[in-house]
Design a protein around this motif. Structure first.
Motif, PDB file in Angstrom:
ATOM      1  N   SER A   1     -12.306  47.970  76.585  1.00  0.00           N
ATOM      2  CA  SER A   1     -13.241  47.737  77.685  1.00  0.00           C
ATOM      3  C   SER A   1     -12.544  47.590  79.027  1.00  0.00           C
ATOM      4  O   SER A   1     -13.167  47.748  80.072  1.00  0.00           O
ATOM      5  CB  SER A   1     -14.080  46.486  77.408  1.00  0.00           C
ATOM      6  OG  SER A   1     -13.253  45.343  77.268  1.00  0.00           O
TER       7      SER A   1
ATOM      8  N   ASN B   1     -13.656  44.665  73.469  1.00  0.00           N
ATOM      9  CA  ASN B   1     -12.640  43.886  74.164  1.00  0.00           C
ATOM     10  C   ASN B   1     -11.352  43.865  73.353  1.00  0.00           C
ATOM     11  O   ASN B   1     -11.367  43.706  72.126  1.00  0.00           O
ATOM     12  CB  ASN B   1     -13.134  42.457  74.389  1.00  0.00           C
ATOM     13  CG  ASN B   1     -12.201  41.659  75.288  1.00  0.00           C
ATOM     14  OD1 ASN B   1     -11.080  41.335  74.912  1.00  0.00           O
ATOM     15  ND2 ASN B   1     -12.682  41.330  76.466  1.00  0.00           N
TER      16      ASN B   1
ATOM     17  N   ASP C   1     -10.860  40.856  71.025  1.00  0.00           N
ATOM     18  CA  ASP C   1     -11.661  40.932  69.801  1.00  0.00           C
ATOM     19  C   ASP C   1     -10.998  41.881  68.802  1.00  0.00           C
ATOM     20  O   ASP C   1     -11.000  41.625  67.590  1.00  0.00           O
ATOM     21  CB  ASP C   1     -13.074  41.411  70.120  1.00  0.00           C
ATOM     22  CG  ASP C   1     -13.887  40.360  70.852  1.00  0.00           C
ATOM     23  OD1 ASP C   1     -13.612  39.153  70.667  1.00  0.00           O
ATOM     24  OD2 ASP C   1     -14.796  40.736  71.621  1.00  0.00           O
TER      25      ASP C   1
ATOM     26  N   LEU D   1     -19.076  43.444  67.372  1.00  0.00           N
ATOM     27  CA  LEU D   1     -18.475  42.942  68.602  1.00  0.00           C
ATOM     28  C   LEU D   1     -18.399  44.013  69.697  1.00  0.00           C
ATOM     29  O   LEU D   1     -17.742  43.814  70.720  1.00  0.00           O
ATOM     30  CB  LEU D   1     -17.073  42.398  68.316  1.00  0.00           C
ATOM     31  CG  LEU D   1     -17.020  41.168  67.405  1.00  0.00           C
ATOM     32  CD1 LEU D   1     -15.576  40.837  67.030  1.00  0.00           C
ATOM     33  CD2 LEU D   1     -17.675  39.966  68.076  1.00  0.00           C
ATOM     34  N   SER D   2     -19.069  45.114  69.490  1.00  0.00           N
ATOM     35  CA  SER D   2     -18.986  46.221  70.441  1.00  0.00           C
ATOM     36  C   SER D   2     -20.376  46.796  70.679  1.00  0.00           C
ATOM     37  O   SER D   2     -21.355  46.385  70.060  1.00  0.00           O
ATOM     38  CB  SER D   2     -18.067  47.311  69.882  1.00  0.00           C
ATOM     39  OG  SER D   2     -18.619  47.868  68.688  1.00  0.00           O
TER      40      SER D   2
ATOM     41  N   ARG E   1     -19.025  49.221  83.191  1.00  0.00           N
ATOM     42  CA  ARG E   1     -19.024  48.282  82.074  1.00  0.00           C
ATOM     43  C   ARG E   1     -18.711  46.879  82.536  1.00  0.00           C
ATOM     44  O   ARG E   1     -18.281  46.655  83.659  1.00  0.00           O
ATOM     45  CB  ARG E   1     -18.009  48.701  81.012  1.00  0.00           C
ATOM     46  CG  ARG E   1     -16.569  48.202  81.254  1.00  0.00           C
ATOM     47  CD  ARG E   1     -15.871  48.935  82.397  1.00  0.00           C
ATOM     48  NE  ARG E   1     -14.457  48.575  82.485  1.00  0.00           N
ATOM     49  CZ  ARG E   1     -13.875  48.044  83.567  1.00  0.00           C
ATOM     50  NH1 ARG E   1     -14.566  47.808  84.648  1.00  0.00           N
ATOM     51  NH2 ARG E   1     -12.590  47.762  83.566  1.00  0.00           N
ATOM     52  N   ASN E   2     -18.916  45.908  81.644  1.00  0.00           N
ATOM     53  CA  ASN E   2     -18.437  44.544  81.834  1.00  0.00           C
ATOM     54  C   ASN E   2     -17.243  44.394  80.904  1.00  0.00           C
ATOM     55  O   ASN E   2     -17.405  44.258  79.694  1.00  0.00           O
ATOM     56  CB  ASN E   2     -19.547  43.547  81.467  1.00  0.00           C
ATOM     57  CG  ASN E   2     -19.120  42.089  81.628  1.00  0.00           C
ATOM     58  OD1 ASN E   2     -17.934  41.759  81.591  1.00  0.00           O
ATOM     59  ND2 ASN E   2     -20.086  41.214  81.790  1.00  0.00           N
ATOM     60  N   TRP E   3     -16.043  44.432  81.448  1.00  0.00           N
ATOM     61  CA  TRP E   3     -14.890  44.538  80.559  1.00  0.00           C
ATOM     62  C   TRP E   3     -14.559  43.228  79.860  1.00  0.00           C
ATOM     63  O   TRP E   3     -14.019  43.224  78.743  1.00  0.00           O
ATOM     64  CB  TRP E   3     -13.672  45.088  81.302  1.00  0.00           C
ATOM     65  CG  TRP E   3     -12.888  44.125  82.149  1.00  0.00           C
ATOM     66  CD1 TRP E   3     -13.045  43.906  83.476  1.00  0.00           C
ATOM     67  CD2 TRP E   3     -11.797  43.300  81.732  1.00  0.00           C
ATOM     68  NE1 TRP E   3     -12.132  42.988  83.922  1.00  0.00           N
ATOM     69  CE2 TRP E   3     -11.343  42.601  82.866  1.00  0.00           C
ATOM     70  CE3 TRP E   3     -11.162  43.074  80.517  1.00  0.00           C
ATOM     71  CZ2 TRP E   3     -10.290  41.692  82.818  1.00  0.00           C
ATOM     72  CZ3 TRP E   3     -10.103  42.174  80.466  1.00  0.00           C
ATOM     73  CH2 TRP E   3      -9.679  41.494  81.614  1.00  0.00           C
ATOM     74  N   THR E   4     -14.874  42.090  80.466  1.00  0.00           N
ATOM     75  CA  THR E   4     -14.563  40.824  79.809  1.00  0.00           C
ATOM     76  C   THR E   4     -15.529  40.526  78.671  1.00  0.00           C
ATOM     77  O   THR E   4     -15.148  39.929  77.658  1.00  0.00           O
ATOM     78  CB  THR E   4     -14.589  39.662  80.821  1.00  0.00           C
ATOM     79  OG1 THR E   4     -15.871  39.625  81.459  1.00  0.00           O
ATOM     80  CG2 THR E   4     -13.503  39.831  81.865  1.00  0.00           C
ATOM     81  N   ASP E   5     -16.789  40.943  78.823  1.00  0.00           N
ATOM     82  CA  ASP E   5     -17.791  40.756  77.776  1.00  0.00           C
ATOM     83  C   ASP E   5     -18.556  42.075  77.625  1.00  0.00           C
ATOM     84  O   ASP E   5     -19.647  42.240  78.161  1.00  0.00           O
ATOM     85  CB  ASP E   5     -18.744  39.622  78.151  1.00  0.00           C
ATOM     86  CG  ASP E   5     -19.691  39.252  77.011  1.00  0.00           C
ATOM     87  OD1 ASP E   5     -19.618  39.911  75.957  1.00  0.00           O
ATOM     88  OD2 ASP E   5     -20.491  38.319  77.178  1.00  0.00           O
TER      89      ASP E   5
ATOM     90  N   ALA F   1     -22.339  42.395  77.084  1.00  0.00           N
ATOM     91  CA  ALA F   1     -23.232  41.626  77.955  1.00  0.00           C
ATOM     92  C   ALA F   1     -24.065  42.520  78.869  1.00  0.00           C
ATOM     93  O   ALA F   1     -25.115  42.106  79.360  1.00  0.00           O
ATOM     94  CB  ALA F   1     -22.430  40.643  78.794  1.00  0.00           C
TER      95      ALA F   1
END
Length: 271
Positions: free
Chosen positions: A32, A52, A55, A79-80, A114-118, A121
């Motif tokens: 991510s 992530n 993860d 988780l993805s 994208r939201n790379w930390t989450d 989300a």
């Protein structure tokens, strides 16, 4: 579900038989942060999913040497999320770039939003980002500057952020008709395009605006991030309902296919 065929021998007689076996579909997983692939995962589909890095490390630790097992893949999916391709907007901005590139070059970035930390989300989308930072007086006949922020990610992998903080995976620009006297345009990408593609490690696509009227389809040429050129890989969409239209080209997927497989590693310059 798949079929395995094998031979069995019963009472001296060899027979061929088939059984149905359950096979786990494994998608393409990308980081991510950088949009590069996790190479230990061996995909069997063409679906991209964003994950992530931390993860991923947790799953590696939980399933050592079994990252492609059914159990690990189930955890990876949880988780993805799947990466979507916003082809309508990409095609719209490609055509706009071709229409604008009359006297000077205009450009558009192909990006991963994208939201790379989450990464689950918010949506993960391959889309196009219009260049709104370059003023008309800064545009030149035959050249344009990219406004990118180079970053060093995991394992020293290089990536670039656009003005809107998206990961840039390719650039597209129009080749305007050369304004110099006694000069003519040559088909394909330019040496500058090739050097830029190699330097950044992503594909550069050029649109033959110089031979195309506003609103018509422009031929697309490409040089990939290793400097390999390709001619006439497709066309912009042009006007709707026009007969004998050329096929458009899925730039978003083509760009991500190359970028995700070919990370550039940061190497400090020797003093």
């Amino acid at each position: 579900m798949g079929t395995n065929t094998f031979k069995v021998q019963v009472a001296g007689i060899t027979k061929t038989t088939s059984i149905e076996v359950t096979q786990t579909d494994i998608d393409i997983y990308i980081d991510s942060q950088t949009a590069h692939r996790f190479k230990e995962i061996k995909p069997t589909t063409k679906t991209y999913r964003i994950l992530n890095h931390f993860d991923y490390l947790d799953i590696i630790e939980e399933f050592p040497n079994k990252i492609n097992s059914t159990e690990a893949v189930k955890k990876l999916k949880s988780l993805s999320q799947e990466v979507k391709f916003e082809d309508d907007l990409i095609q719209t901005l490609l055509q706009k770039t071709q229409n604008n590139s009359r006297l000077t070059e205009f450009q558009v970035y192909i990006v991963l939003k994208r939201n790379w930390t989450d990464p689950i989300a918010s949506p993960a989308i391959i889309t196009a980002e219009e260049d709104t930072h370059t003023k008309m007086e800064e545009r030149k006949d035959g050249s344009i500057n990219m406004d990118l922020d180079g970053k060093i990610g995991r394992n020293k992998k290089m990536y670039y952020l656009s003005p809107n903080n998206n990961v840039v995976i390719a650039q597209v620009h129009g080749h305007n008709k050369d304004q110099r006297s006694n000069y003519k345009n040559i088909e394909g990408t330019s040496p500058t395009d090739s050097n830029t593609a190699i330097g950044n490690g992503f594909n550069i696509y050029s649109l033959r605006a110089y031979e195309t009227k506003v609103g018509d389809q422009a031929i697309i040429d490409k040089v990939d991030g290793k400097g390999l050129p390709s001619l006439n890989i497709g066309a912009t969409r042009g006007r709707p309902n026009k007969p004998d239209k050329k096929a458009t080209f899925d730039i978003g997927r083509d760009a991500l296919d190359f970028w995700s497989k070919n990370p550039k590693t940061y190497t400090p310059k020797k003093k």
